[in-house]
Write a protein that holds these residues in place. Sequence first.
Motif, PDB file in Angstrom:
ATOM      1  N   ASP A 169       1.201  -1.384   0.005  1.00  0.00           N
ATOM      2  CA  ASP A 169      -0.208  -0.098   0.328  1.00  0.00           C
ATOM      3  C   ASP A 169       0.750   1.054  -0.239  1.00  0.00           C
ATOM      4  N   PRO A 170       0.405   2.472  -0.490  1.00  0.00           N
ATOM      5  CA  PRO A 170       1.395   3.458  -0.184  1.00  0.00           C
ATOM      6  C   PRO A 170       2.294   3.430   1.165  1.00  0.00           C
ATOM      7  N   LEU A 171       1.527   3.765   2.150  1.00  0.00           N
ATOM      8  CA  LEU A 171       2.117   3.908   3.396  1.00  0.00           C
ATOM      9  C   LEU A 171       3.454   3.199   3.034  1.00  0.00           C
ATOM     10  N   GLY A 172       3.145   1.459   2.985  1.00  0.00           N
ATOM     11  CA  GLY A 172       3.907   0.439   3.389  1.00  0.00           C
ATOM     12  C   GLY A 172       5.027   0.517   2.550  1.00  0.00           C
ATOM     13  N   ALA A 173       4.569   1.119   1.059  1.00  0.00           N
ATOM     14  CA  ALA A 173       6.135   0.694   0.389  1.00  0.00           C
ATOM     15  C   ALA A 173       6.956   2.280   0.666  1.00  0.00           C
ATOM     16  N   ARG A 174       6.332   2.793   0.991  1.00  0.00           N
ATOM     17  CA  ARG A 174       7.843   4.081   1.553  1.00  0.00           C
ATOM     18  C   ARG A 174       8.521   3.223   3.143  1.00  0.00           C
ATOM     19  N   ARG A 175       7.903   2.379   3.779  1.00  0.00           N
ATOM     20  CA  ARG A 175       8.133   2.050   5.101  1.00  0.00           C
ATOM     21  C   ARG A 175       9.254   0.759   4.830  1.00  0.00           C
ATOM     22  N   GLU A 176       8.465  -0.199   4.132  1.00  0.00           N
ATOM     23  CA  GLU A 176       9.405  -1.123   4.248  1.00  0.00           C
ATOM     24  C   GLU A 176      10.063  -1.966   3.287  1.00  0.00           C
ATOM     25  N   THR A 177      10.647  -3.209   3.177  1.00  0.00           N
ATOM     26  CA  THR A 177      11.814  -2.881   2.615  1.00  0.00           C
ATOM     27  C   THR A 177      11.754  -4.519   2.215  1.00  0.00           C
ATOM     28  N   PRO A 178      11.206  -5.534   1.337  1.00  0.00           N
ATOM     29  CA  PRO A 178      11.163  -6.669   0.845  1.00  0.00           C
ATOM     30  C   PRO A 178      12.061  -6.973   0.757  1.00  0.00           C
ATOM     31  N   ASP A 179      12.935  -6.442  -0.089  1.00  0.00           N
ATOM     32  CA  ASP A 179      14.127  -7.000  -0.414  1.00  0.00           C
ATOM     33  C   ASP A 179      15.351  -7.695   0.545  1.00  0.00           C
ATOM     34  N   ASP A 180      15.327  -6.533   1.979  1.00  0.00           N
ATOM     35  CA  ASP A 180      15.964  -7.574   3.080  1.00  0.00           C
ATOM     36  C   ASP A 180      15.567  -7.597   4.056  1.00  0.00           C
ATOM     37  N   LEU A 181      15.067  -9.047   4.530  1.00  0.00           N
ATOM     38  CA  LEU A 181      14.490  -9.830   4.900  1.00  0.00           C
ATOM     39  C   LEU A 181      14.840  -9.856   6.456  1.00  0.00           C
ATOM     40  N   ALA A 182      16.251  -9.647   6.334  1.00  0.00           N
ATOM     41  CA  ALA A 182      17.194  -9.865   7.595  1.00  0.00           C
ATOM     42  C   ALA A 182      16.588  -8.978   8.940  1.00  0.00           C
ATOM     43  N   PRO A 183      16.252  -8.261   9.281  1.00  0.00           N
ATOM     44  CA  PRO A 183      15.291  -7.196   9.961  1.00  0.00           C
ATOM     45  C   PRO A 183      13.780  -7.515  10.483  1.00  0.00           C
ATOM     46  N   TYR A 184      13.430  -7.908   9.431  1.00  0.00           N
ATOM     47  CA  TYR A 184      12.116  -8.759   9.909  1.00  0.00           C
ATOM     48  C   TYR A 184      12.028 -10.109  10.430  1.00  0.00           C
ATOM     49  N   ALA A 185      13.100 -10.477   9.827  1.00  0.00           N
ATOM     50  CA  ALA A 185      13.890 -12.165  10.327  1.00  0.00           C
ATOM     51  C   ALA A 185      14.209 -12.185  12.380  1.00  0.00           C
ATOM     52  N   ALA A 186      14.653 -10.799  12.925  1.00  0.00           N
ATOM     53  CA  ALA A 186      15.103 -10.764  13.701  1.00  0.00           C
ATOM     54  C   ALA A 186      13.664 -10.312  14.780  1.00  0.00           C
ATOM     55  N   ALA A 187      13.088  -9.529  13.793  1.00  0.00           N
ATOM     56  CA  ALA A 187      11.319  -9.191  14.988  1.00  0.00           C
ATOM     57  C   ALA A 187      11.102 -10.504  15.121  1.00  0.00           C
ATOM     58  N   LEU A 188      10.693 -11.289  13.937  1.00  0.00           N
ATOM     59  CA  LEU A 188      10.078 -12.809  14.145  1.00  0.00           C
ATOM     60  C   LEU A 188      10.314 -13.118  15.046  1.00  0.00           C
ATOM     61  N   GLU A 189      11.458 -12.966  15.660  1.00  0.00           N
ATOM     62  CA  GLU A 189      11.852 -14.623  16.403  1.00  0.00           C
ATOM     63  C   GLU A 189      11.492 -13.785  17.640  1.00  0.00           C
ATOM     64  N   ARG A 190      12.179 -12.405  18.046  1.00  0.00           N
ATOM     65  CA  ARG A 190      11.706 -11.647  19.058  1.00  0.00           C
ATOM     66  C   ARG A 190      10.185 -11.433  19.859  1.00  0.00           C
ATOM     67  N   LEU A 191       9.227 -11.539  18.414  1.00  0.00           N
ATOM     68  CA  LEU A 191       8.020 -12.000  18.625  1.00  0.00           C
ATOM     69  C   LEU A 191       7.804 -13.180  19.184  1.00  0.00           C
ATOM     70  N   ARG A 192       8.412 -14.421  18.790  1.00  0.00           N
ATOM     71  CA  ARG A 192       7.624 -15.675  18.622  1.00  0.00           C
ATOM     72  C   ARG A 192       8.265 -15.825  20.110  1.00  0.00           C
ATOM     73  N   ALA A 193       9.318 -15.388  20.821  1.00  0.00           N
ATOM     74  CA  ALA A 193      10.135 -15.697  21.674  1.00  0.00           C
ATOM     75  C   ALA A 193       9.331 -14.625  23.140  1.00  0.00           C
ATOM     76  N   ASP A 194       8.104 -14.122  23.128  1.00  0.00           N
ATOM     77  CA  ASP A 194       7.432 -13.486  23.725  1.00  0.00           C
ATOM     78  C   ASP A 194       6.180 -14.018  23.678  1.00  0.00           C
ATOM     79  N   PRO A 195       5.716 -14.380  25.485  1.00  0.00           N
ATOM     80  CA  PRO A 195       4.312 -14.815  25.238  1.00  0.00           C
ATOM     81  C   PRO A 195       3.260 -14.327  24.710  1.00  0.00           C
ATOM     82  N   HIS A 196       3.129 -12.577  25.236  1.00  0.00           N
ATOM     83  CA  HIS A 196       2.489 -11.773  24.706  1.00  0.00           C
ATOM     84  C   HIS A 196       2.119 -10.978  23.390  1.00  0.00           C
ATOM     85  N   GLN A 197       3.019 -12.232  22.779  1.00  0.00           N
ATOM     86  CA  GLN A 197       3.329 -11.316  21.331  1.00  0.00           C
ATOM     87  C   GLN A 197       2.472 -12.465  20.332  1.00  0.00           C
ATOM     88  N   HIS A 198       1.393 -12.070  19.429  1.00  0.00           N
ATOM     89  CA  HIS A 198       1.098 -13.016  18.544  1.00  0.00           C
ATOM     90  C   HIS A 198       0.725 -12.835  16.956  1.00  0.00           C
TER      91      HIS A 198
END
Length: 150
Positions: free
Chosen positions: A24-53
Motif C-alpha cells: 500500500d502507499p504507506l507500506g511501500a515507503r517504509r518496508e524493504t521486502p528485498d532485505d528480510l534480515a531485520p524482519y527475521a530478527a523481529a519475528l524471532e523476538r515476537l515468537r519468544a514473547d508470550p504476549h505477542q501473537h
Amino acid sequence: MSDLLIRPAGPGDLPAIVALLADDPLGARRETPDDLAPYAAALERLRADPHQHQVVAERDGRVIGTLQLTIVPGLSRRGAVRSIIEAVRIHADERGGGLGTHLIEWAITESRRQGCQLVQLTSDASREDAHRFYRRLGFEPSHVGFKLTL
C-alpha cells in the motif's frame, strides 16, 4: 471461511508477510521486502514473547492475511489487561471477501481467551477505508495518537 487457517507466523512466512506490509502507499515507503534480515530478527523476538501473537491467514498453502496481537497487562482500569491489534493486512486479491472481519474476530476471541477487558488498535489517519471497516466492527474512535520517531 471453512478453508481458512489462522496460525502463528513462522520464518517461512516472512516473504509473504513483508509483501503484505509493503502493498500500500504507506507500506511501500517504509518496508524493504528485498532485505528480510531485520524482519527475521523481529519475528524471532515476537515468537519468544508470550504476549505477542503474529499470525497469518492461510488458504490452500498461501498466506493471504496477517496481523499482530499484543497482550498488555496494566494498572489502569483496575488492573485491566488489554490487547492491541496492529499491522492488519489482507492480500489485494482477498479484500472485500470477509477475511479482514474474520481476522479481527479471531483477535477479539483470542483477546477474551487471554483475559483482556479492552481491545485497541490504531490506524494511520490516511487510512479512511480502514476506519470505516473498524467502525463497522464496533470499534469507536476514542483517542488522538502521537508518535515520535527515534
